[in-house]
Design a protein around this motif. Structure first.
Motif, PDB file in Angstrom:
ATOM      1  N   LEU A   1       1.014  -1.333   0.005  1.00  0.00           N
ATOM      2  CA  LEU A   1      -0.010   0.012  -0.031  1.00  0.00           C
ATOM      3  C   LEU A   1       0.595   1.437  -0.027  1.00  0.00           C
ATOM      4  N   THR A   2       1.976   1.303   1.043  1.00  0.00           N
ATOM      5  CA  THR A   2       2.848   2.455   0.910  1.00  0.00           C
ATOM      6  C   THR A   2       3.458   2.644  -0.235  1.00  0.00           C
ATOM      7  N   GLU A   3       3.916   1.780  -1.005  1.00  0.00           N
ATOM      8  CA  GLU A   3       4.654   1.846  -2.251  1.00  0.00           C
ATOM      9  C   GLU A   3       3.768   2.339  -3.497  1.00  0.00           C
ATOM     10  N   ILE A   4       2.847   1.592  -3.491  1.00  0.00           N
ATOM     11  CA  ILE A   4       1.843   2.215  -4.670  1.00  0.00           C
ATOM     12  C   ILE A   4       1.193   3.600  -4.385  1.00  0.00           C
ATOM     13  N   GLY A   5       0.930   3.803  -3.132  1.00  0.00           N
ATOM     14  CA  GLY A   5       0.242   5.226  -2.834  1.00  0.00           C
ATOM     15  C   GLY A   5       1.290   6.458  -2.896  1.00  0.00           C
ATOM     16  N   VAL A   6       2.788   6.021  -2.653  1.00  0.00           N
ATOM     17  CA  VAL A   6       3.539   7.385  -2.972  1.00  0.00           C
ATOM     18  C   VAL A   6       4.196   7.101  -4.388  1.00  0.00           C
ATOM     19  N   LEU A   7       4.010   6.112  -5.248  1.00  0.00           N
ATOM     20  CA  LEU A   7       4.695   6.097  -6.396  1.00  0.00           C
ATOM     21  C   LEU A   7       3.747   6.015  -7.664  1.00  0.00           C
ATOM     22  N   ASN A   8       2.699   5.576  -7.397  1.00  0.00           N
ATOM     23  CA  ASN A   8       1.834   5.386  -8.400  1.00  0.00           C
ATOM     24  C   ASN A   8       0.963   6.745  -8.757  1.00  0.00           C
ATOM     25  N   PRO A   9       1.455   7.560 -10.019  1.00  0.00           N
ATOM     26  CA  PRO A   9       0.495   8.834  -9.938  1.00  0.00           C
ATOM     27  C   PRO A   9      -0.937   8.920  -9.832  1.00  0.00           C
ATOM     28  N   GLN A  10      -1.592   7.910 -10.221  1.00  0.00           N
ATOM     29  CA  GLN A  10      -3.221   7.921  -9.900  1.00  0.00           C
ATOM     30  C   GLN A  10      -3.532   7.999  -8.223  1.00  0.00           C
TER      31      GLN A  10
ATOM     32  N   PHE B   1      -0.004  11.850   0.848  1.00  0.00           N
ATOM     33  CA  PHE B   1      -0.122  10.371   1.424  1.00  0.00           C
ATOM     34  C   PHE B   1       1.452  10.192   1.538  1.00  0.00           C
ATOM     35  N   LEU B   2       1.922   9.861   2.868  1.00  0.00           N
ATOM     36  CA  LEU B   2       3.091   9.603   3.100  1.00  0.00           C
ATOM     37  C   LEU B   2       3.296   8.114   3.396  1.00  0.00           C
ATOM     38  N   GLY B   3       2.577   7.248   3.849  1.00  0.00           N
ATOM     39  CA  GLY B   3       2.889   5.981   4.091  1.00  0.00           C
ATOM     40  C   GLY B   3       1.563   5.153   4.873  1.00  0.00           C
ATOM     41  N   GLY B   4       1.342   3.952   4.462  1.00  0.00           N
ATOM     42  CA  GLY B   4       0.304   3.319   4.982  1.00  0.00           C
ATOM     43  C   GLY B   4       0.540   2.159   6.100  1.00  0.00           C
ATOM     44  N   TYR B   5      -0.665   1.618   6.779  1.00  0.00           N
ATOM     45  CA  TYR B   5      -0.335   0.465   7.731  1.00  0.00           C
ATOM     46  C   TYR B   5      -1.320  -0.545   7.176  1.00  0.00           C
ATOM     47  N   SER B   6      -1.079  -1.678   7.715  1.00  0.00           N
ATOM     48  CA  SER B   6      -2.084  -2.894   7.537  1.00  0.00           C
ATOM     49  C   SER B   6      -2.538  -3.405   8.964  1.00  0.00           C
ATOM     50  N   THR B   7      -3.515  -3.511   9.167  1.00  0.00           N
ATOM     51  CA  THR B   7      -3.768  -4.469  10.797  1.00  0.00           C
ATOM     52  C   THR B   7      -3.340  -5.363  10.500  1.00  0.00           C
ATOM     53  N   PRO B   8      -3.239  -6.382  11.625  1.00  0.00           N
ATOM     54  CA  PRO B   8      -3.127  -8.197  11.678  1.00  0.00           C
ATOM     55  C   PRO B   8      -4.387  -8.416  11.041  1.00  0.00           C
ATOM     56  N   ILE B   9      -4.313  -9.711  10.611  1.00  0.00           N
ATOM     57  CA  ILE B   9      -5.433 -10.428  10.232  1.00  0.00           C
ATOM     58  C   ILE B   9      -6.555 -10.315  10.936  1.00  0.00           C
TER      59      ILE B   9
END
Length: 372
Positions: free
Chosen positions: A117-126, A138-146
């Protein structure tokens, strides 16, 4: 709503301090929640140190500045300069992020989900543009545990879930619960404890850390069913775009260099929190059960169908262009991160942060990122 937020910002206890280098960060989590105590407390202190106190944040927790559903707007309006955002609260404003959050229902590795999520969020232009439309970066994201079921009554096979009222977050969870013949209920996490206590909710979908940390559900729930139902994603750090643009390139670089470590620290804390929360819950008499084979088979049936029809359903429901390229890119990034993390100690924050910085933040130019 915009006028309401701006009016709230004018209240005496919300006015920015006189010092130009003191700013506001908004977090709707309780102070003890991992995404507050671990993700925000150390991060804002490290930013202050790295920028020689030019960038100082005061953190407002428990939604004391603005609640979760209006956080994105509050950041865009400048009520806060930094905050945590969950696309599940703003599906029409962040439709592509919502698609990715739906894909999180397939997640088996929360670390890989967060860093994809973080990679696509900061590098994908859309993806960058989606936040930019709301005057946010957007600077970075998290995922909760399952996620698992937390319930007031025992559940086992699919028939035992029919008719129950279950708190959900996001389209995929809503559709899954309806697929089981139960009723999905969308309420803020801050209202779940009371809902379970009063009987307006029979269960909630949540990650096990919330048994012990933040919402302390182990005080109220009676049963935990460990059926693995994906995770929930969100933006850990979102900044007001004008505020970000007003920082010097050196300060922007310092913040980017700190973000990978902050994200890694939160994921490790989540990882470690699962075991302690489950252990403590069992000690308190909560019944913890593994997934019933029939329920697991039902889940796989739903997940396969969900993925096959996700692009079409999203186009119809959210009125956007075909999101298939975003879906494919995110799933490829999840596979990439699963490979990168193979053999890495999930408790080694520094090793994980090194990977995140090498793969993501080293690729960002502080002179241009988030400014267009």
């Amino acid at each position: 709503m915009k006028s309401t937020l701006l009016a709230a910002a004018a209240l005496p206890f919300l006015v920015l301090p006189a010092a130009a280098d003191m700013y506001q960060a908004t977090n709707w989590m309780a102070p003890s929640h991992i995404l507050n105590g671990v993700a925000y407390g150390p991060f804002v202190q490290e930013i202050a140190k790295a920028t020689s106190d030019r960038v100082n944040f005061e953190v407002y927790s428990s939604g004391s500045l603005v609640p979760a559903p209006t956080t994105l707007q509050a950041i865009g309006d400048g009520v806060a300069q930094l905050g945590i955002v969950a696309a599940s609260y703003t599906p029409s404003e962040l439709p592509l992020s919502g698609v990715i959050n739906d894909l999180a229902f397939l997640a088996k590795d929360d670390y890989a989900a967060a860093f994809a999520l973080t990679e696509i969020g900061v590098l994908n232009p859309q993806m960058v543009a989606e936040y930019g439309k709301h005057n946010a970066v957007f600077l970075g994201g998290y995922s909760t545990p399952i996620y698992n079921f937390f319930c007031m009554k025992p559940i086992s096979d699919p028939a035992s879930v029919k008719g129950l009222k279950i708190r959900t977050a996001g389209t995929a969870q809503n559709e899954w619960i309806a697929f089981l013949g139960a009723t999905p209920v969308a309420v803020p996490m801050t209202d779940v404890y009371t809902g379970l206590e009063r009987g307006s909710l029979d269960c909630t979908l949540s990650d096990p850390t919330n048994l012990k940390f933040g919402y302390k559900f182990w005080e109220i729930v009676k049963y935990v069913n460990r059926l693995p139902q994906g995770s929930s994603l969100g933006a850990t750090y979102v900044m007001n775009k004008e505020f970000w643009a007003g920082l010097s390139p050196e300060d922007r670089r310092a913040i980017l260099d700190l973000t990978g470590m902050a994200l890694a620290r939160a994921q490790v804390a989540y990882h470690q929190g699962v075991d302690s929360a489950l252990k403590g819950s069992a000690e308190r008499g909560i019944v913890i059960e593994d997934a019933n084979p029939d329920m697991a088979a039902k889940l796989k049936e739903f997940q396969d169908g969900m993925l096959a029809g996700l692009a079409k359903r999203t186009m119809e429901a959210r009125g956007i262009a075909d999101p298939t390229p975003i879906i494919d890119e995110y799933l490829a990034l999840v596979a990439k991160w699963s490979g990168l993390l193979e053999g890495v100690d999930r408790n080694d924050t520094e090793a994980i942060a090194k990977l995140v910085n090498e793969q993501i933040y080293a690729r960002l130019d502080a002179n241009s990122f988030g400014l267009n």
